[in-house]
Design a protein around this motif. Structure first.
Motif, PDB file in Angstrom:
ATOM      1  N   SER A  52       2.687   5.973   5.154  1.00 15.57           N
ATOM      2  CA  SER A  52       1.867   6.538   6.227  1.00 15.57           C
ATOM      3  C   SER A  52       2.755   6.953   7.390  1.00 15.57           C
ATOM      4  CB  SER A  52       0.835   5.516   6.719  1.00 15.57           C
ATOM      5  OG  SER A  52      -0.141   5.278   5.741  1.00 15.57           O
ATOM      6  N   ASP A  53       2.402   8.047   8.021  1.00 16.67           N
ATOM      7  CA  ASP A  53       3.157   8.567   9.157  1.00 16.67           C
ATOM      8  C   ASP A  53       2.163   9.140  10.152  1.00 16.67           C
ATOM      9  OD1 ASP A  53       4.682  10.309  10.894  1.00 16.67           O
ATOM     10  OD2 ASP A  53       6.315  10.198   9.449  1.00 16.67           O
ATOM     11  N   ARG A  95       0.826  -1.199   0.000  1.00 17.12           N
ATOM     12  CA  ARG A  95       0.000   0.000   0.000  1.00 17.12           C
ATOM     13  C   ARG A  95       0.863   1.253   0.000  1.00 17.12           C
ATOM     14  NH1 ARG A  95      -4.432   0.826   4.653  1.00 17.12           N
ATOM     15  NH2 ARG A  95      -5.232  -1.089   3.680  1.00 17.12           N
ATOM     16  N   TYR A  96       1.952   1.214   0.754  1.00 11.61           N
ATOM     17  CA  TYR A  96       2.866   2.358   0.763  1.00 11.61           C
ATOM     18  C   TYR A  96       3.413   2.620  -0.635  1.00 11.61           C
ATOM     19  CZ  TYR A  96       3.097   2.290   5.936  1.00 11.61           C
ATOM     20  OH  TYR A  96       2.814   2.352   7.274  1.00 11.61           O
ATOM     21  N   ASP A  97       3.750   1.547  -1.361  1.00  5.94           N
ATOM     22  CA  ASP A  97       4.263   1.710  -2.721  1.00  5.94           C
ATOM     23  C   ASP A  97       3.246   2.428  -3.598  1.00  5.94           C
ATOM     24  OD1 ASP A  97       6.775   0.570  -2.444  1.00  5.94           O
ATOM     25  OD2 ASP A  97       6.099  -1.446  -2.932  1.00  5.94           O
ATOM     26  N   ASP A 155      -2.800   2.537  12.135  1.00  6.40           N
ATOM     27  CA  ASP A 155      -3.244   1.400  12.932  1.00  6.40           C
ATOM     28  C   ASP A 155      -2.075   0.495  13.295  1.00  6.40           C
ATOM     29  OD1 ASP A 155      -2.657  -0.155  10.652  1.00  6.40           O
ATOM     30  OD2 ASP A 155      -4.733  -0.174   9.965  1.00  6.40           O
ATOM     31  N   TYR A 156      -2.407  -0.635  13.834  1.00  8.22           N
ATOM     32  CA  TYR A 156      -1.414  -1.603  14.311  1.00  8.22           C
ATOM     33  C   TYR A 156      -0.449  -2.016  13.209  1.00  8.22           C
ATOM     34  CZ  TYR A 156       0.325  -6.316  15.306  1.00  8.22           C
ATOM     35  OH  TYR A 156       1.112  -7.421  15.445  1.00  8.22           O
ATOM     36  N   HIS A 157      -0.959  -2.185  11.996  1.00  6.02           N
ATOM     37  CA  HIS A 157      -0.106  -2.642  10.889  1.00  6.02           C
ATOM     38  C   HIS A 157       0.956  -1.598  10.542  1.00  6.02           C
ATOM     39  CE1 HIS A 157      -2.641  -6.134  10.219  1.00  6.02           C
ATOM     40  NE2 HIS A 157      -3.696  -5.336  10.239  1.00  6.02           N
ATOM     41  N   ASP A 158       0.585  -0.321  10.607  1.00  6.31           N
ATOM     42  CA  ASP A 158       1.559   0.739  10.380  1.00  6.31           C
ATOM     43  C   ASP A 158       2.624   0.727  11.478  1.00  6.31           C
ATOM     44  OD1 ASP A 158       0.380   2.112   8.034  1.00  6.31           O
ATOM     45  OD2 ASP A 158      -1.261   2.513   9.413  1.00  6.31           O
TER      46      ASP A 158
END
Length: 278
Positions: free
Chosen positions: A244-245, A237-239, A253-256
């Motif tokens: 996300s920051d 998703r970041y790609d 969320d937890y995944h970040d």
């Protein structure tokens, strides 16, 4: 003194660009002043950081001058843009595909040591700005080319990104051998291979574990990172959307948290492998 690190592999699509950007981002968040140089005319690192900037600031990065124009002018500084505090980008653009032709014209056949002069030119330009930074990370294409040679020639350390598939392992081995031959051919260079960074295609897969075992046997235990970049949909998703920051968004969320914590730990291992920054 600044340290310069190249991320490489002769197999494309192994996560080389993603990891060079994520390392740059996490180290910058730790207060280390980082310059990311995108020496790939496909400009994937530039695109990812541009998406990240847009996501965080609701506007696009302002590129006053392309790197190719800056190279032609003999001064990289006007092309460097600030992504965020401590993170700077030397962006690539489609016109950077002309870099090899530019080098051939600048150092034609008959020029003394023309082969080395061509690949040493980027290092000469980088020297004029490198003291502004603590760490310089260089992303290059997965090819034997003037782009990659210029990156290696400029480097102090190399990280080979290994996605857990056979072709990536073959590409990692080829890059390792090429770097050793490069070192022998150009005695004025002085770089080390900091390590092999494993990137899983699939978590808890037998073939992934076997590839890592093969890498340890091929390169040696000390040369393979202890940390592993596990398969992550969030990283994908970041790609696509940018990094996300939590300082810039409430969609966190937890995944970040888990992903940024992992890269903080891997970045710390990298600093340990290169003897820290001084």
């Amino acid at each position: 003194m600044v340290k310069k690190i190249v991320f490489g592999n002769f197999k494309g699509g192994v996560g080389k660009t993603t990891n060079s950007v994520m390392f740059s981002y996490e180290l910058a968040k730790q207060g280390i002043k980082v310059l990311l140089c995108d020496l790939d005319p496909q400009a994937n690192s530039t695109q990812l950081l541009n998406r990240t900037y847009t996501k965080q600031h609701k506007s696009t990065l302002d590129f006053q001058k392309t790197m190719m124009v800056a190279v032609q002018d003999g001064d990289l500084r006007p092309a460097i843009v600030e992504m965020m505090e401590n993170l700077f980008l030397l962006p690539s653009h489609v016109d950077f595909i002309n870099y090899p032709d530019f080098l051939e014209l600048k150092f034609p056949l008959g020029t003394e040591n023309y082969k080395e002069a061509r690949i040493a030119y980027f290092q000469q330009l980088l020297k004029e700005v490198e003291d502004d930074y603590d760490l310089i990370i260089i992303d290059c294409p997965p090819t034997i080319s003037k782009f990659t040679d210029s990156a290696i020639y400029s480097s102090d350390y190399i990280i080979i990104v290994l996605q857990t598939q056979q072709r990536s392992l073959d590409g990692a081995g080829a890059f390792w051998e090429y770097a050793q031959t490069f070192y022998d051919n150009y005695p004025s260079t002085d770089f080390d291979i900091a390590g092999i960074l494993p990137v899983l295609m699939k978590n808890d897969s037998a073939i992934d574990n076997q590839i890592i075992s093969d890498a340890i046997e091929l390169f040696g235990t000390d040369n393979v990172f202890d940390h592993i970049v596990k398969h992550s949909d969030r990283l994908k998703r970041y790609d696509r959307e940018g990094i996300s920051d939590k300082d810039f968004t409430d969609k966190w969320d937890y995944h970040d948290t888990k992903l940024h914590t992992l890269y903080t730990e891997i970045a710390d291992e990298l600093l340990s492998k290169i003897g820290g920054l001084s």
